[in-house]
Design a protein around this motif. Structure first.
Motif, PDB file in Angstrom:
ATOM      1  N   VAL A 223       0.825  -1.203   0.000  1.00  8.95           N
ATOM      2  CA  VAL A 223       0.000   0.000   0.000  1.00  8.95           C
ATOM      3  C   VAL A 223       0.863   1.257   0.000  1.00  8.95           C
ATOM      4  N   ARG A 224       0.241   2.346  -0.403  1.00  6.92           N
ATOM      5  CA  ARG A 224       0.815   3.678  -0.245  1.00  6.92           C
ATOM      6  C   ARG A 224      -0.093   4.445   0.697  1.00  6.92           C
ATOM      7  N   VAL A 225       0.471   5.013   1.762  1.00  3.02           N
ATOM      8  CA  VAL A 225      -0.300   5.789   2.729  1.00  3.02           C
ATOM      9  C   VAL A 225       0.049   7.257   2.548  1.00  3.02           C
ATOM     10  N   GLU A 226      -0.958   8.051   2.197  1.00  2.00           N
ATOM     11  CA  GLU A 226      -0.775   9.487   1.978  1.00  2.00           C
ATOM     12  C   GLU A 226      -1.325  10.209   3.207  1.00  2.00           C
ATOM     13  N   LEU A 227      -0.429  10.850   3.959  1.00  2.00           N
ATOM     14  CA  LEU A 227      -0.790  11.455   5.232  1.00  2.00           C
ATOM     15  C   LEU A 227      -1.259  12.895   5.050  1.00  2.00           C
ATOM     16  N   PRO A 228      -2.054  13.410   6.002  1.00  2.00           N
ATOM     17  CA  PRO A 228      -2.491  14.805   5.923  1.00  2.00           C
ATOM     18  C   PRO A 228      -1.320  15.787   5.837  1.00  2.00           C
ATOM     19  N   SER A 229      -0.171  15.403   6.376  1.00  4.16           N
ATOM     20  CA  SER A 229       1.031  16.252   6.330  1.00  4.16           C
ATOM     21  C   SER A 229       1.700  16.242   4.962  1.00  4.16           C
ATOM     22  N   LYS A 230       1.153  15.482   4.011  1.00  6.91           N
ATOM     23  CA  LYS A 230       1.683  15.289   2.662  1.00  6.91           C
ATOM     24  C   LYS A 230       2.805  14.246   2.609  1.00  6.91           C
ATOM     25  N   GLU A 231       3.211  13.726   3.760  1.00  7.29           N
ATOM     26  CA  GLU A 231       4.190  12.645   3.773  1.00  7.29           C
ATOM     27  C   GLU A 231       3.568  11.391   3.171  1.00  7.29           C
ATOM     28  N   VAL A 232       4.382  10.604   2.484  1.00  9.62           N
ATOM     29  CA  VAL A 232       3.920   9.367   1.863  1.00  9.62           C
ATOM     30  C   VAL A 232       4.777   8.211   2.368  1.00  9.62           C
ATOM     31  N   VAL A 233       4.126   7.137   2.788  1.00 10.96           N
ATOM     32  CA  VAL A 233       4.820   5.938   3.251  1.00 10.96           C
ATOM     33  C   VAL A 233       4.315   4.751   2.436  1.00 10.96           C
ATOM     34  N   THR A 234       5.229   3.940   1.943  1.00  8.76           N
ATOM     35  CA  THR A 234       4.828   2.722   1.239  1.00  8.76           C
ATOM     36  C   THR A 234       5.339   1.510   2.010  1.00  8.76           C
ATOM     37  N   GLY A 235       4.611   0.426   1.887  1.00 15.75           N
ATOM     38  CA  GLY A 235       4.992  -0.800   2.575  1.00 15.75           C
ATOM     39  C   GLY A 235       3.860  -1.805   2.501  1.00 15.75           C
ATOM     40  N   ARG A 236       3.950  -2.842   3.340  1.00 19.85           N
ATOM     41  CA  ARG A 236       2.919  -3.872   3.365  1.00 19.85           C
ATOM     42  C   ARG A 236       2.058  -3.703   4.606  1.00 19.85           C
ATOM     43  N   ALA A 237       0.737  -3.644   4.396  1.00 17.12           N
ATOM     44  CA  ALA A 237      -0.194  -3.560   5.520  1.00 17.12           C
ATOM     45  C   ALA A 237      -0.274  -4.922   6.191  1.00 17.12           C
ATOM     46  N   VAL A 238       0.046  -4.958   7.478  1.00 20.30           N
ATOM     47  CA  VAL A 238       0.138  -6.246   8.167  1.00 20.30           C
ATOM     48  C   VAL A 238      -0.922  -6.438   9.243  1.00 20.30           C
ATOM     49  N   GLY A 239      -1.628  -5.389   9.621  1.00 19.30           N
ATOM     50  CA  GLY A 239      -2.634  -5.569  10.657  1.00 19.30           C
ATOM     51  C   GLY A 239      -3.293  -4.268  11.059  1.00 19.30           C
ATOM     52  N   VAL A 240      -4.246  -4.394  11.990  1.00 19.03           N
ATOM     53  CA  VAL A 240      -4.949  -3.244  12.550  1.00 19.03           C
ATOM     54  C   VAL A 240      -4.853  -3.343  14.067  1.00 19.03           C
ATOM     55  N   SER A 241      -4.420  -2.274  14.720  1.00 14.46           N
ATOM     56  CA  SER A 241      -4.297  -2.252  16.172  1.00 14.46           C
ATOM     57  C   SER A 241      -5.679  -2.205  16.819  1.00 14.46           C
ATOM     58  N   PRO A 242      -5.769  -2.529  18.111  1.00 17.08           N
ATOM     59  CA  PRO A 242      -7.065  -2.473  18.801  1.00 17.08           C
ATOM     60  C   PRO A 242      -7.742  -1.109  18.726  1.00 17.08           C
ATOM     61  N   ASP A 243      -6.954  -0.031  18.586  1.00 15.90           N
ATOM     62  CA  ASP A 243      -7.548   1.300  18.489  1.00 15.90           C
ATOM     63  C   ASP A 243      -7.943   1.661  17.063  1.00 15.90           C
TER      64      ASP A 243
END
Length: 267
Positions: A223-243
């Motif tokens: 996935v590519r994650v586009e943050l409100p700060s305009k920062e972009v992170v790419t990687g593999r989505a591995v899970g969802v935290s309890p929150d």
């Protein structure tokens, strides 16, 4: 609320009138539903009414058209009059974990689609409802069907607005009618959604979380994650935290946790 692809507004032709909305009460068991012919935003209108009235839990506003609707990250959401489901739901406190309500609404949308023989419906983190073609389930091809926007009020209530593409969708998205092959009643879809949500709200938080994760197409994808700060992170989505935050491992094996942002499925 709007329906759209992750990076675009959802905009259709809208008649912008300023007259007070005509209201009709709809009888749907377990819910207090009012249908409006036109409103700026169902979320904003619920906030306004809550400030002046003691609205009951599970109050719902549904509009034939919104003239100032918006989606996540303040994107516009507009659709032609009477074509799509545009509604907001009020949940009164105490509410321990608002994200579980959001998960329940997203799962209820998926459950409602089954009433109209629509399959291959999944979630894209955090709560976008997407349709994935059977032969592309291992790739990143999908079309958005529904989305939502949540608001926390001063008294601790949660308002969840959702837009579901019923009979119209913008370019790149899809609609229930497109998949089913014929027009559908917006109110019939609303009834199916609220009936499914009524059943889901009696589930434990652990059960809701398990169901949410099971229906989350994002897990396991690049996935590519586009943050409100305009920062972009790419990687593999591995899970969802309890929150409810998304866990992504980047190319350097660093784990990131995101509470907000746009996620694009790459493969």
């Amino acid at each position: 609320m709007r329906i759209f692809l992750s990076t675009n507004d959802n905009v259709g032709e809208v008649t912008r009138d300023n007259h007070p909305p005509n209201e009709v009460r709809l009888q749907i068991e377990g819910w207090h539903v009012t249908r409006l012919d036109s409103i700026g935003s169902t979320n904003d209108e619920l906030v306004r009414r809550l400030e002046t009235s003691d609205l009951p839990d599970r109050t719902v506003l549904v509009a034939d058209v919104q003239t100032a609707g918006r989606g996540r990250l303040d994107r516009r959401w507009e659709a032609p009059v009477g074509e799509n489901l545009l509604c907001s739901m009020l949940f009164r406190p105490p509410i321990a974990h608002p994200q579980h309500l959001q998960h329940a609404v997203a799962l209820a949308i998926i459950a409602a689609t089954r009433h109209f023989d629509v399959g291959n419906v999944w979630l894209k983190w955090p709560n976008d409802v997407i349709v994935v073609e059977p032969d592309t389930s291992q790739r990143a091809e999908y079309a958005k069907l529904a989305g939502m926007l949540s608001t926390m009020t001063a008294d601790g209530s949660v308002i969840i607005g959702t837009g579901v593409n019923i009979n119209w969708s913008p370019v790149g998205a899809t609609s229930l009618a497109t998949i089913a092959g014929h027009p559908l009643s917006v109110i019939d879809v609303l009834r199916a959604l609220l009936s499914s949500l009524h059943d889901l709200l009696v589930c434990s938080e652990d059960e809701l979380t398990d169901r949410y994760r099971t229906h989350l197409s994002t897990i396991g994808r690049h996935v590519r994650v586009e943050l409100p700060s305009k920062e972009v992170v790419t990687g593999r989505a591995v899970g969802v935290s309890p929150d409810g935050s998304l866990e992504v491992v980047d190319e350097c094996a660093i784990t990131h946790r995101f509470h907000a942002g746009d996620v694009v499925h790459l493969r």
